[in-house]
Design a protein around this motif. Structure first.
Motif, mmCIF file in Angstrom:
data_model
loop_
_atom_site.group_PDB
_atom_site.id
_atom_site.type_symbol
_atom_site.label_atom_id
_atom_site.label_comp_id
_atom_site.label_asym_id
_atom_site.label_seq_id
_atom_site.Cartn_x
_atom_site.Cartn_y
_atom_site.Cartn_z
ATOM 1 N N ARG A 103 0.831 -1.215 0.000
ATOM 2 C CA ARG A 103 0.000 0.000 0.000
ATOM 3 C C ARG A 103 0.860 1.257 0.000
ATOM 4 N NH1 ARG A 103 -4.553 -1.435 4.558
ATOM 5 N NH2 ARG A 103 -5.812 -2.786 3.260
ATOM 6 N N ARG A 104 1.952 1.232 0.773
ATOM 7 C CA ARG A 104 2.839 2.386 0.827
ATOM 8 C C ARG A 104 3.471 2.643 -0.550
ATOM 9 N NH1 ARG A 104 6.271 1.132 5.225
ATOM 10 N NH2 ARG A 104 4.580 1.759 6.571
ATOM 11 N N GLU A 105 3.912 1.556 -1.210
ATOM 12 C CA GLU A 105 4.510 1.695 -2.544
ATOM 13 C C GLU A 105 3.494 2.205 -3.549
ATOM 14 O OE1 GLU A 105 6.018 -2.153 -3.399
ATOM 15 O OE2 GLU A 105 7.592 -2.022 -1.886
ATOM 16 N N ARG A 106 2.256 1.718 -3.473
ATOM 17 C CA ARG A 106 1.216 2.163 -4.396
ATOM 18 C C ARG A 106 0.904 3.636 -4.192
ATOM 19 N NH1 ARG A 106 -3.766 -0.726 -3.132
ATOM 20 N NH2 ARG A 106 -2.551 -2.560 -3.620
ATOM 21 N N ALA A 107 0.868 4.087 -2.927
ATOM 22 C CA ALA A 107 0.614 5.491 -2.642
ATOM 23 C C ALA A 107 1.758 6.360 -3.162
ATOM 24 C CB ALA A 107 0.436 5.708 -1.128
ATOM 25 N N ALA A 108 3.000 5.864 -3.035
ATOM 26 C CA ALA A 108 4.153 6.628 -3.540
ATOM 27 C C ALA A 108 4.089 6.709 -5.065
ATOM 28 C CB ALA A 108 5.441 5.961 -3.097
ATOM 29 N N ALA A 109 3.660 5.629 -5.720
ATOM 30 C CA ALA A 109 3.552 5.630 -7.179
ATOM 31 C C ALA A 109 2.480 6.628 -7.623
ATOM 32 C CB ALA A 109 3.227 4.232 -7.689
ATOM 33 N N GLY B 195 1.627 9.213 -6.007
ATOM 34 C CA GLY B 195 2.169 10.546 -5.724
ATOM 35 C C GLY B 195 3.088 11.007 -6.845
ATOM 36 N N LEU B 196 3.835 10.089 -7.441
ATOM 37 C CA LEU B 196 4.717 10.447 -8.546
ATOM 38 C C LEU B 196 3.908 10.776 -9.808
ATOM 39 C CD1 LEU B 196 7.586 7.811 -8.137
ATOM 40 C CD2 LEU B 196 7.664 10.264 -7.641
ATOM 41 N N LEU B 197 2.789 10.083 -10.018
ATOM 42 C CA LEU B 197 1.953 10.331 -11.191
ATOM 43 C C LEU B 197 1.219 11.663 -11.095
ATOM 44 C CD1 LEU B 197 0.382 6.844 -11.885
ATOM 45 C CD2 LEU B 197 2.126 8.014 -13.210
ATOM 46 N N GLY B 198 0.777 11.984 -9.907
ATOM 47 C CA GLY B 198 -0.059 13.171 -9.743
ATOM 48 C C GLY B 198 0.705 14.355 -9.412
#
Length: 101
Positions: free
Chosen positions: A90-96, A98-101
């Motif tokens: 979940r942490r990695e998905r949230a970071a990803a 964050g990079l997209l947005g």
């Protein structure tokens, strides 16, 4: 409140007495194992030996009133590997995101 201490006949054994009894039992088993080892060293077959076991256990081991479910502590799901792995995903998905947005 617990009914355990209402009647003095049912009061638990003093802790010092229980510890002394446990110490004596451990000493008895250790001595018996030492004698068995000496017998094996002097030629007795291991199959002919009688292995010493505990003859006494503290009262709480014999307590039939305690249910099997109440004896175990509940599993803490946040201490399992799956929970930690899921948290990391979940942490990695949230970071990803964050990079997209």
């Amino acid at each position: 409140m617990s009914q355990r201490h209402r009647n003095q006949d049912l009061a638990p054994v003093p802790r010092a007495d229980v510890r002394a009894h446990a110490h004596n039992e451990r000493h008895r088993i250790h001595s018996a194992l030492h004698l068995a080892e000496e017998a094996m060293r002097h030629g007795l077959e291991p199959i002919d030996l009688e292995e010493p076991g505990p003859n006494w256990k503290p009262v709480h081991h014999h307590d039939a009133t305690q249910s099997e479910k109440g004896r175990r502590t509940p599993m803490k799901h946040w201490k399992t590997k799956e929970w930690k792995r899921r948290k990391a995903v979940r942490r990695e998905r949230a970071a990803a995101w964050g990079l997209l947005g």
